[in-house]
Scaffold this motif. Sequence first.
Motif, PDB file in Angstrom:
ATOM      1  N   HIS A  16       0.779  -1.116  -0.070  1.00 21.52           N
ATOM      2  CA  HIS A  16       0.041  -0.105  -0.090  1.00 21.52           C
ATOM      3  C   HIS A  16       0.839   1.172  -0.059  1.00 21.52           C
ATOM      4  N   PHE A  17       1.877   1.290   0.929  1.00 23.41           N
ATOM      5  CA  PHE A  17       2.780   2.524   1.096  1.00 23.41           C
ATOM      6  C   PHE A  17       3.487   2.555  -0.193  1.00 23.41           C
ATOM      7  N   ALA A  18       4.136   1.457  -0.625  1.00 21.95           N
ATOM      8  CA  ALA A  18       4.919   1.616  -1.987  1.00 21.95           C
ATOM      9  C   ALA A  18       4.216   2.346  -3.170  1.00 21.95           C
ATOM     10  N   SER A  19       2.900   1.556  -3.148  1.00 18.64           N
ATOM     11  CA  SER A  19       2.247   1.876  -4.551  1.00 18.64           C
ATOM     12  C   SER A  19       1.780   3.299  -4.395  1.00 18.64           C
ATOM     13  N   GLU A  20       1.512   3.929  -3.196  1.00 19.32           N
ATOM     14  CA  GLU A  20       1.021   5.412  -2.943  1.00 19.32           C
ATOM     15  C   GLU A  20       2.460   6.143  -3.651  1.00 19.32           C
ATOM     16  N   LEU A  29      -5.374   0.737  -4.840  1.00 20.38           N
ATOM     17  CA  LEU A  29      -6.849   0.542  -4.900  1.00 20.38           C
ATOM     18  C   LEU A  29      -6.907  -1.181  -4.303  1.00 20.38           C
ATOM     19  N   ALA A  30      -6.090  -1.964  -4.992  1.00 18.44           N
ATOM     20  CA  ALA A  30      -5.862  -3.584  -5.015  1.00 18.44           C
ATOM     21  C   ALA A  30      -5.840  -3.951  -3.809  1.00 18.44           C
ATOM     22  N   THR A  31      -5.153  -2.903  -2.829  1.00 20.51           N
ATOM     23  CA  THR A  31      -4.925  -3.330  -1.371  1.00 20.51           C
ATOM     24  C   THR A  31      -6.070  -3.343  -0.463  1.00 20.51           C
ATOM     25  N   PHE A  32      -7.230  -2.866  -0.913  1.00 22.29           N
ATOM     26  CA  PHE A  32      -8.439  -2.759  -0.231  1.00 22.29           C
ATOM     27  C   PHE A  32      -9.378  -3.857  -0.700  1.00 22.29           C
ATOM     28  N   GLU A  52     -13.723   7.878  -6.071  1.00 23.64           N
ATOM     29  CA  GLU A  52     -13.161   9.129  -5.130  1.00 23.64           C
ATOM     30  C   GLU A  52     -11.749   9.065  -4.486  1.00 23.64           C
ATOM     31  N   VAL A  53     -11.482   7.795  -4.251  1.00 18.80           N
ATOM     32  CA  VAL A  53     -10.061   7.512  -3.605  1.00 18.80           C
ATOM     33  C   VAL A  53      -8.974   7.875  -4.909  1.00 18.80           C
ATOM     34  N   LEU A  54      -9.508   7.330  -6.017  1.00 21.68           N
ATOM     35  CA  LEU A  54      -8.371   7.677  -7.080  1.00 21.68           C
ATOM     36  C   LEU A  54      -8.601   9.212  -7.467  1.00 21.68           C
ATOM     37  N   ALA A  55      -9.337  10.067  -7.157  1.00 21.69           N
ATOM     38  CA  ALA A  55      -9.521  11.563  -7.404  1.00 21.69           C
ATOM     39  C   ALA A  55      -8.550  12.137  -6.427  1.00 21.69           C
ATOM     40  N   TYR A  56      -8.811  11.421  -5.246  1.00 18.51           N
ATOM     41  CA  TYR A  56      -8.082  12.167  -3.995  1.00 18.51           C
ATOM     42  C   TYR A  56      -6.394  11.925  -4.313  1.00 18.51           C
ATOM     43  N   HIS A  57      -6.053  10.814  -4.584  1.00 22.52           N
ATOM     44  CA  HIS A  57      -4.647  10.560  -4.920  1.00 22.52           C
ATOM     45  C   HIS A  57      -4.155  11.317  -5.895  1.00 22.52           C
ATOM     46  N   ARG A  58      -4.940  11.706  -7.024  1.00 23.44           N
ATOM     47  CA  ARG A  58      -4.522  12.344  -8.214  1.00 23.44           C
ATOM     48  C   ARG A  58      -4.207  13.802  -7.776  1.00 23.44           C
TER      49      ARG A  58
END
Length: 146
Positions: A16-20, A29-32, A52-58
Amino acid sequence: MTDRLRERRLALLDEHFASEVEQAFDRTLATFADTPRYEIIPTGQVHEGAEEVLAYHRAQRTAFPDQRHENVRFHVSDRDSIVAEFDLLGTNLGEFAGSPATGKAFRVPTIAVFFFDGELLVNERVYLDTASMLRQIDRMDLLPGV
């Protein structure tokens, strides 16, 4: 909790941390489990669902393309959560809160509580000192009463 479950949860958080940091948000997203959820406590924001999560990260990576974590320490509960303490770092190189980049960097201590259902991550709840971050990136105008 079994040792196996503890190891699988910690491995999932490593991913999760590495992918962020790598901005591989499909991997994040696949970690969820089915519906990813982020709660950003100091701002009251809740991002639920993949879009929503993808929009937040972008948006975060537009503002802070080099955002990353250092000094990550995990504290594992006996039940359904893991607390991560870390320094969150980044440089304001893109639009943030409707204003142009300042070019200033920040480092703030952060705590994230990760909630699990079995081996699957269901929620990330983030606590950080946004006032310190805003001061460091020279965006005091976003602080109430300033």
